[in-house]
Scaffold this motif. Structure first.
Motif, PDB file in Angstrom:
ATOM      1  N   ARG A 123       4.148   4.469  -7.106  1.00  0.00           N
ATOM      2  CA  ARG A 123       4.144   4.945  -5.725  1.00  0.00           C
ATOM      3  C   ARG A 123       2.796   4.786  -5.034  1.00  0.00           C
ATOM      4  O   ARG A 123       2.719   4.813  -3.806  1.00  0.00           O
ATOM      5  CB  ARG A 123       4.576   6.411  -5.657  1.00  0.00           C
ATOM      6  N   GLN A 124       1.717   4.621  -5.777  1.00  0.00           N
ATOM      7  CA  GLN A 124       0.419   4.413  -5.124  1.00  0.00           C
ATOM      8  C   GLN A 124       0.210   2.966  -4.691  1.00  0.00           C
ATOM      9  O   GLN A 124      -0.786   2.638  -4.080  1.00  0.00           O
ATOM     10  CB  GLN A 124      -0.732   4.859  -6.023  1.00  0.00           C
ATOM     11  N   ASP A 162       0.840  -1.199   0.000  1.00  0.00           N
ATOM     12  CA  ASP A 162       0.000   0.000   0.000  1.00  0.00           C
ATOM     13  C   ASP A 162       0.878   1.253   0.000  1.00  0.00           C
ATOM     14  O   ASP A 162       2.102   1.186   0.113  1.00  0.00           O
ATOM     15  CB  ASP A 162      -0.971  -0.010   1.184  1.00  0.00           C
ATOM     16  N   ARG A 163       0.227   2.410  -0.113  1.00  0.00           N
ATOM     17  CA  ARG A 163       0.960   3.661  -0.249  1.00  0.00           C
ATOM     18  C   ARG A 163       1.844   3.920   0.972  1.00  0.00           C
ATOM     19  O   ARG A 163       2.987   4.388   0.853  1.00  0.00           O
ATOM     20  CB  ARG A 163      -0.017   4.807  -0.453  1.00  0.00           C
TER      21      ARG A 163
END
Length: 631
Positions: free
Chosen positions: A453-454, A420-421
């Motif tokens: 990056r997300q 996850d982020r």
């Protein structure tokens, strides 16, 4: 001085005829044989002297060391104890003592005298099958089994010692403020319950504040026979730390006793023990909200799951907010048996930090346990452990990526997991393309270009250790140099990074906004990818599934029906089965992320409900979907 003969002052008065009466003088003897009046008076005085002299002469003898010699006697013995005798010997029992117990030390224990000594009355009693030990009045007596003879002290059973000023330290009330006249039949509780192992009758007794702090406890709700009775009563919530009256019920031995911190008392785990007991009373459970009753059938969760290592049945229990913050956790999804149950439940998403009810399932030991930071809890890596536990169904499909890859140094198979982020920003990285095993997995995935990056799904491949790891700034992440390290990992080339990707993306359906679609239409089509001809989720499904999980987490009253659909390729029966298994895979992933199974239903419609033309690739792609429908 012994009891074999009278002391000097106790010799009896000898009846001798007065000298004036020794002869048979006719002038003093009436003709009819009646004794003269003087003789009658003298005889009366002599008999009175005989009757009075023992009371005047009897002194108080010293008490014997023990009472064994009086085993067959029935008369009480009054004797005196010196201060030295009050400190001497051993004592078994309480209120009633074994015949070989120290008489004077038992008298202090019973409250008949103080440690300075004094006079006591010792009453013989028949032998008993059991003598429970108790610490009282500064004397600790011990448990003992059957003994042939006993003794007690008249009028002294359990009474407190008299203070130095002559006033009783507890003259107005019994234990915990119970009026004295109501506690005559209520004895103090024994230190433990071992001596009652073979009994069946419940024991009603009282605990002092001191006894409530004394000893050790093993188990929860049901305790080992050698646990401290009064401290266990506090642990069970039967009394407070101020003490009180309890009813102790014998129970059979058990194969395991789980430990738990409750009501300010920490009990410990223990394995098999031959006898047990439970404690009843006016329950004052510290964790129970005011005005609510505690659930009887749902016990509080144990501190850890070690005591259940050899069991197979799930345990339903409750976690308090305090327990959810207590202890350490090793592993993810599946945890080491000695991990904190309630803290692991928060980590797994089974409950939040406010606590709640969980179902804990025993699991076999594993060769490795990977740590991950999740739901505000950081778990740690661990190697082999003999037992495990988990919450809900066994994990399947992609799971959250571990913080690092240290726990997987000995494996060879790739690990599919999601980043996850938040995980993208966490930790440090050493190396490039190939990374040290203790590097942050998700931050290294960004560095390698395996995920944006997300976040997203990645496949992590174990590698042997290397002699050197060069650092590099890439994709906004700076990695560092490092020398030799025992284990490594890398990522395969990112899918879709070829020139053919734009053409492929042109045929992919656009994913609708899940929140908006559910709010406006009550349904949404999920375009999650599966492996070809399979119900195994593809790595690219992570973003869509994560968004759906967030919607469900934000609205705890939302329930969804998950309905799988396929294109027209293949037979109707095969596609119906495949569509059901794909919907089931989505539901299983949501459950692993903390969504209750009761909020989801599963169905599969196969190729029966197309929403686009199956004659084109774009139409078939639109038909391959999992529909989420508000219930």
């Amino acid at each position: 001085m012994g009891l074999s003969g009278p002391r000097r002052s106790e010799r009896r008065v000898e009846l001798r005829r007065p000298p004036a009466l020794r002869g048979r003088r006719r002038d003093c003897q009436p003709q009819d044989g009646t004794p003269p009046m003087k003789w009658i008076i003298l005889l009366t005085l002599a008999l009175a002297s005989l009757a009075a002299s023992p009371a005047r002469a009897q002194a108080i003898s010293e008490c014997p060391d023990d009472f064994s010699a009086f085993a067959g006697a029935t008369d009480p013995l009054t004797c005196s104890c010196s201060a030295q005798a009050a400190e001497r010997g051993s004592v078994w029992g309480m209120d009633v003592y074994t015949g070989d117990s120290s008489v004077c030390k038992a008298a202090v224990h019973a409250g008949a005298i103080t440690r300075r000594g004094g006079q006591v009355t010792v009453t013989p009693e028949a032998g008993r099958p059991a003598y429970p030990g108790l610490t009282r009045n500064g004397v600790s007596s011990s448990n003992y089994g059957a003994y042939a003879s006993s003794f007690r002290f008249a009028g002294a059973a359990g009474r407190p010692n008299t203070a130095a000023d002559g006033k009783s330290s507890d003259s107005k009330s019994g234990p915990a403020g119970v009026p004295a006249e109501t506690t005559a039949a209520i004895s103090e509780c024994p230190d433990d319950f071992s001596v009652f192992a073979e009994t069946a009758e419940a024991l009603t007794c009282s605990c002092s504040a001191q006894a409530a702090e004394r000893g050790s406890v093993w188990g929860m709700d049901v305790y080992t026979g050698d646990s401290s009775v009064c401290k266990a009563a506090v642990h069970a919530g039967a009394i407070t730390r101020r003490g009180g009256q309890v009813t102790v019920t014998p129970e059979a031995g058990r194969p395991a006793y789980p430990g738990l911190t409750r009501n300010g008392v920490s009990s410990s785990n223990f394995g098999a023990y031959a006898s047990s007991f439970r404690v009843a009373g006016e329950r004052r459970a510290a964790s129970a909200p005011t005005g609510q009753t505690t659930q009887v059938l749902v016990s509080e969760c144990p501190n850890d799951f070690s005591a259940f290592a050899d069991t197979s049945e799930p345990l339903i229990c409750t976690c308090s907010a305090q327990a959810a913050d207590r202890g350490s956790v090793w592993g993810m999804d599946v945890y080491t048996g000695d991990s904190s149950v309630c803290k692991a439940a928060v980590h797994a998403g089974a409950i939040n930090r406010r606590g709640g009810q969980v179902t804990v399932s025993p699991d076999a030991g594993q060769a490795t346990y990977a740590g991950v930071t999740r739901n505000g809890i950081s778990s740690s890596n661990y190697g082999s452990y003999a037992s495990s536990f988990r919450f809900g169904p066994a994990p399947s499909g992609p799971t959250v990526c571990p913080d690092n890859f240290v726990a997987f140094q000995e494996i060879t198979a790739p690990l599919g997991c999601t980043c996850d982020r938040a995980a993208m920003e966490r930790g440090s990285v050493w190396g490039m393309d190939v990374y040290t095993a203790d590097s942050s997995v998700c931050k290294a995935a960004v560095h390698a270009g395996a995920v944006p990056r997300q976040g997203g799904l990645v496949s992590v491949i174990p590698e042997p250790g290397r002699n050197a790891y060069p650092g590099l700034t890439r994709n906004g992440v700076t990695s560092s140099n490092y020398g030799p390290y025992d284990g490594s990992f890398r990522f395969p080339p990112r899918q879709g990074a070829t020139a053919a990707a734009p053409a492929k993306m042109a045929t992919a359906p656009v994913q609708q906004n899940i929140t908006q679609s559910l709010r406006e239409r009550g349904e949404v089509d999920l375009y999650v990818q599966f492996r070809f001809n399979s119900a195994e989720l593809d790595l690219s499904a992570a973003d869509t599934l994560r968004e759906l999980r967030n919607v469900l987490a934000a609205d705890t009253n939302l329930r969804l029906g998950l309905i799988g659909h396929t294109d027209s390729v293949g037979t109707a029966d095969y596609n119906r089965s495949l569509s059901y298994r794909r919907a089931e895979a989505v539901g299983r992933w949501l459950v692993q992320q903390g969504i209750a199974t009761s909020r989801l239903t599963i169905d599969g419609r196969g190729r029966a409900e197309p929403i686009a033309d199956n004659a084109t690739e774009a139409g078939r792609a639109a038909n391959r979907r999992v529909q989420a429908l508000k219930l």
